[in-house]
Each structure stands twice: as C-alpha cells, then as structure tokens.
Motif scaffolding. Structure first.
Motif, mmCIF file in Angstrom:
data_model
loop_
_atom_site.group_PDB
_atom_site.id
_atom_site.type_symbol
_atom_site.label_atom_id
_atom_site.label_comp_id
_atom_site.label_asym_id
_atom_site.label_seq_id
_atom_site.Cartn_x
_atom_site.Cartn_y
_atom_site.Cartn_z
ATOM 1 N N ASN A 115 0.859 -1.184 0.000
ATOM 2 C CA ASN A 115 0.000 0.000 0.000
ATOM 3 C C ASN A 115 0.897 1.237 0.000
ATOM 4 N N LYS A 116 1.077 1.845 -1.173
ATOM 5 C CA LYS A 116 2.034 2.947 -1.307
ATOM 6 C C LYS A 116 1.738 4.084 -0.331
ATOM 7 N N ARG A 117 0.456 4.431 -0.183
ATOM 8 C CA ARG A 117 0.077 5.523 0.727
ATOM 9 C C ARG A 117 0.533 5.225 2.156
ATOM 10 N N ASP A 118 0.202 4.026 2.634
ATOM 11 C CA ASP A 118 0.498 3.684 4.024
ATOM 12 C C ASP A 118 2.001 3.592 4.265
ATOM 13 N N LEU A 119 2.717 3.022 3.294
ATOM 14 C CA LEU A 119 4.167 2.905 3.428
ATOM 15 C C LEU A 119 4.805 4.279 3.600
ATOM 16 N N LEU A 120 4.466 5.211 2.711
ATOM 17 C CA LEU A 120 5.077 6.545 2.764
ATOM 18 C C LEU A 120 4.684 7.271 4.053
ATOM 19 N N LYS A 158 -1.317 6.936 -10.142
ATOM 20 C CA LYS A 158 -0.949 5.535 -9.943
ATOM 21 C C LYS A 158 -2.026 4.789 -9.153
ATOM 22 N N PRO A 159 -2.247 3.523 -9.498
ATOM 23 C CA PRO A 159 -3.004 2.682 -8.567
ATOM 24 C C PRO A 159 -2.210 2.588 -7.260
ATOM 25 N N ASN A 160 -2.903 2.613 -6.142
ATOM 26 C CA ASN A 160 -2.203 2.564 -4.856
ATOM 27 C C ASN A 160 -1.544 1.212 -4.621
ATOM 28 N N LYS A 161 -2.179 0.147 -5.112
ATOM 29 C CA LYS A 161 -1.671 -1.200 -4.855
ATOM 30 C C LYS A 161 -1.572 -1.950 -6.183
ATOM 31 N N SER A 162 -0.440 -1.823 -6.855
ATOM 32 C CA SER A 162 -0.190 -2.593 -8.073
ATOM 33 C C SER A 162 1.293 -2.538 -8.367
ATOM 34 N N GLY A 163 1.724 -3.317 -9.358
ATOM 35 C CA GLY A 163 3.144 -3.340 -9.698
ATOM 36 C C GLY A 163 3.356 -3.363 -11.191
ATOM 37 N N SER A 164 4.637 -3.424 -11.576
ATOM 38 C CA SER A 164 5.043 -3.477 -12.986
ATOM 39 C C SER A 164 4.508 -2.310 -13.800
ATOM 40 N N SER A 165 4.206 -1.199 -13.120
ATOM 41 C CA SER A 165 3.747 0.043 -13.748
ATOM 42 C C SER A 165 2.401 -0.092 -14.445
ATOM 43 N N PHE A 166 1.635 -1.127 -14.136
ATOM 44 C CA PHE A 166 0.278 -1.234 -14.694
ATOM 45 C C PHE A 166 -0.590 -0.109 -14.139
ATOM 46 N N ALA A 184 -6.212 4.138 -13.886
ATOM 47 C CA ALA A 184 -5.690 3.632 -12.616
ATOM 48 C C ALA A 184 -6.746 2.824 -11.872
ATOM 49 N N TYR A 185 -8.003 3.259 -11.963
ATOM 50 C CA TYR A 185 -9.092 2.534 -11.284
ATOM 51 C C TYR A 185 -9.311 1.137 -11.876
ATOM 52 N N GLN A 186 -8.811 0.880 -13.072
ATOM 53 C CA GLN A 186 -8.919 -0.467 -13.643
ATOM 54 C C GLN A 186 -8.037 -1.459 -12.888
ATOM 55 N N GLU A 187 -7.046 -0.953 -12.160
ATOM 56 C CA GLU A 187 -6.128 -1.810 -11.402
ATOM 57 C C GLU A 187 -6.444 -1.832 -9.912
ATOM 58 N N ASP A 188 -7.038 -0.772 -9.379
ATOM 59 C CA ASP A 188 -7.250 -0.665 -7.938
ATOM 60 C C ASP A 188 -8.346 0.354 -7.659
ATOM 61 N N ASP A 189 -8.984 0.230 -6.496
ATOM 62 C CA ASP A 189 -10.033 1.198 -6.141
ATOM 63 C C ASP A 189 -9.494 2.354 -5.301
ATOM 64 N N GLU A 190 -8.176 2.376 -5.131
ATOM 65 C CA GLU A 190 -7.499 3.494 -4.452
ATOM 66 C C GLU A 190 -6.421 4.042 -5.377
ATOM 67 N N ILE A 191 -6.268 5.358 -5.370
ATOM 68 C CA ILE A 191 -5.308 6.007 -6.272
ATOM 69 C C ILE A 191 -4.414 6.948 -5.475
ATOM 70 N N ILE A 192 -3.163 7.029 -5.906
ATOM 71 C CA ILE A 192 -2.243 8.028 -5.373
ATOM 72 C C ILE A 192 -1.756 8.872 -6.551
ATOM 73 N N ILE A 193 -1.880 10.183 -6.418
ATOM 74 C CA ILE A 193 -1.425 11.117 -7.457
ATOM 75 C C ILE A 193 -0.238 11.876 -6.878
ATOM 76 N N GLU A 194 0.896 11.810 -7.572
ATOM 77 C CA GLU A 194 2.136 12.353 -7.026
ATOM 78 C C GLU A 194 2.727 13.426 -7.931
ATOM 79 N N SER A 195 3.375 14.382 -7.303
ATOM 80 C CA SER A 195 4.079 15.412 -8.063
ATOM 81 C C SER A 195 5.233 14.779 -8.847
ATOM 82 N N PHE A 196 5.545 15.369 -9.980
ATOM 83 C CA PHE A 196 6.643 14.894 -10.814
ATOM 84 C C PHE A 196 7.966 15.305 -10.187
ATOM 85 N N LEU A 197 8.846 14.321 -9.998
ATOM 86 C CA LEU A 197 10.181 14.588 -9.471
ATOM 87 C C LEU A 197 11.168 14.502 -10.634
#
Length: 324
Positions: A115-120, A158-166, A184-197
C-alpha cells in the motif's frame, strides 16, 4: 532433501511476469539440495505444474499435492508472486497459519509495503523524503483543479496497490487527469497522485544474505519512454546501469537509507526500493517485497554485480526462511 514449493502467478495483471520469475527460480534453485515443485496460484485455482506442464490441484487445507499417488508436503515456500495474493500479505498469513516457512517478509510488512500511501505515511516521521501526493478512492468526487493545486503538473497518477507500472500515467495537462484516473481505477479502487520529481531514478535491492542485512549495488534507470513503464521494464525500452553513475557519497547515502528502511520495517527476504534523486536528496517512490526474478529483472542484475549467482541468491533465500 527438503521439498520446496515455488509459488507463482497471482490474481493481478502481473501474472505472466510472475510465471516467468517463478520459472527462473525453478531452473536455478539447486536441484542437488532441494526437491523443487512449481505451484501456480491463479484465479482459476491452485495447481501443481509438473515437468510436463501438466496441472493437478493443490489441497488448500494443508498446502499439499499428490505426486504418483503419494502426498507431498512442503518444508518451505519460495514466493515469486508479484501483486496479490503474494505481495500483499495474503499468502504470508496463510503460510504463517500453516507454520510453513516462506521466503518473503511477514504478512504485516507485505500488506504495509504493498500500500504505497500507508508505506510513505509510516516512513515520513523517520525523515524519508517522498513526492507531494493526493489521494482518491473510487467514488470520490474528482476535482481536477484541486489536484493540480496540490501536486502541480506534470504529475503521476498511480493505482495505490499494483506493480510493474500497470495503470500508471504521466499527466501533463489538467484535461488529461480524468482519463488517467479511470485507467488507474482499472487496477485498484485506491489512487495516489504524485508530483513529478525531475531527477535521476535509481533502484536498490536489500536482502538478508548469510543472515546479514546486505545492500546490493545501485542501478540507474534511464527510460526511453516518459517514465519507467512496462515497456521500459520488460521490453528493452530502457538502460539499466549497474552500478549507477552517481557519486560515492550519493551511493553511500542511498544505501544507508535503503538499509534503514529495511530495518525500520523489520523486513525479511528481498526488498527493492525505488528512488529519484532531486537536489542531492533521494526521494522514495515505492518498495517491492517480491521483486522480479526474471533474467531482465533489476535485483538479480544487482546480485550478480555483488558476486552472488542466481543459484546462491535463491538457495540463500530458502535457507533464511528455514532458519527464521
């Protein structure tokens, strides 16, 4: 000899990549030390795949199989499932209940890191830097102006919980946000939107090798595409340079952070952390606990540079599991 189940497949878009990883493990795990069995964990069912690629059912009650009329149980499991249920804690919890050692981290660490959100959020108090982010759950109102105000443009959806950049999109215009969110919703029902680094992207593996937390050489990623997407990862549309073309000081800094994350989270098994270096500061993107094990995958490349062969890498993983 110990009976080792190599689980592969999974229930996500990463199923084919996982099958590739699992077969690399099967082909390189020392057959003089272990009896190796390929187990396909699929939406359609759980199957033992024999040497002739014939499938037969796995007994989920005790995770056993029938071979030539005899019941086979397993001493340990090598987990090569990317995505659910192998990387999100479900298989880890199942094996914990059955008291079967397995190669990856524990069920809590798997669920947290998947879970990318929770990890960060967990790592932020420890000073681990990350991109600015905005969260959406399926059904939430989509306010594109508010999203742009929060994270700016360009940004990553990004989907919050997925891999391989799907399911990931790089968005440059506000008008593109809604389409990217739907993808993104096709992969997960949670999304994280991040600033470009805007910086140098690197990846670093951390493993327990001979019972010592070991940081592997860092890989620099130069994608031919907009970002390190599926094509860049698996279809040759990137340069992966190990060791990375960064200073000795930056190398030491990133390795220290990656090891610290591994220890903060009380990790076991494999981890591969992705960073982008901006203004001499590494920013964490994500952490994978079942990284790819194909011949093109980053962690095996890094292990090779450290003088660790695939056979040594996989055998060590089994021994670490057996000795937990």
């Amino acid at each position: 000899m110990k009976n080792i189940a190599i689980i592969m497949g999974g229930y996500s878009s990463e199923v084919q990549i996982s099958l590739l990883s699992g077969n690399v493990v099967y082909n390189n795990l020392d057959k003089m030390r272990y009896n190796r069995y390929r187990i396909h964990i699929l939406i359609e069912g759980w199957f033992y795949c024999d040497e002739n690629d014939q499938l037969s059912a796995v007994d989920k009650n005790d995770f056993s199989i029938q071979v030539d009329g005899k019941k086979v149980k397993f001493d340990a499991v090598f987990n090569a499932i990317h995505g659910t249920p192998g990387e999100d804690g479900l298989m880890q919890a199942y094996f914990a209940l059955l008291e079967i050692p397995q190669s990856s981290c524990g069920y809590y660490q798997a669920a947290l890191t998947f879970n990318k959100r929770d990890l960060l959020s967990v790592l932020k108090p420890y000073g681990i830097k990350a991109a600015n982010s905005y969260y959406l759950n399926k059904g939430d109102e989509i306010n594109t102006a508010e999203i742009v105000k929060s994270v700016g443009l360009p940004c990553f959806v990004k989907p919050n919980k997925s891999g391989s950049s799907f399911g990931i999109s790089k968005v440059k215009l506000q008008d593109e946000l809604e389409q990217a969110i739907e993808k993104a919703y096709q992969e997960d029902d949670e999304i994280i939107i991040e600033s470009f680094l805007d910086g140098t992207e690197v990846s670093v593996g951390v493993i327990k090798y001979n019972d010592v937390v070991t940081v592997l050489p860092i890989t620099e990623i130069v994608s031919e595409n907009e970002f390190f997407d599926y094509e860049a990862k698996y279809l040759g549309k990137s340069q992966e340079i190990t060791p990375a073309r960064i200073s000795a000081e930056m190398t030491a800094k990133i390795q220290k952070i990656a090891k610290r994350i591994y220890e903060i989270l009380k990790m076991e098994g494999f981890s591969r952390s992705e960073f982008i270096i901006v203004n001499d500061e590494p920013h964490l993107l994500e952490l994978n606990t079942v990284p790819g094990m194909t011949t093109e995958s980053l962690l095996p490349q890094q292990a090779e540079k450290a003088g660790i062969s695939l056979s040594q890498l996989f055998s060590n993983s089994i021994e670490m599991a057996l000795n937990k």
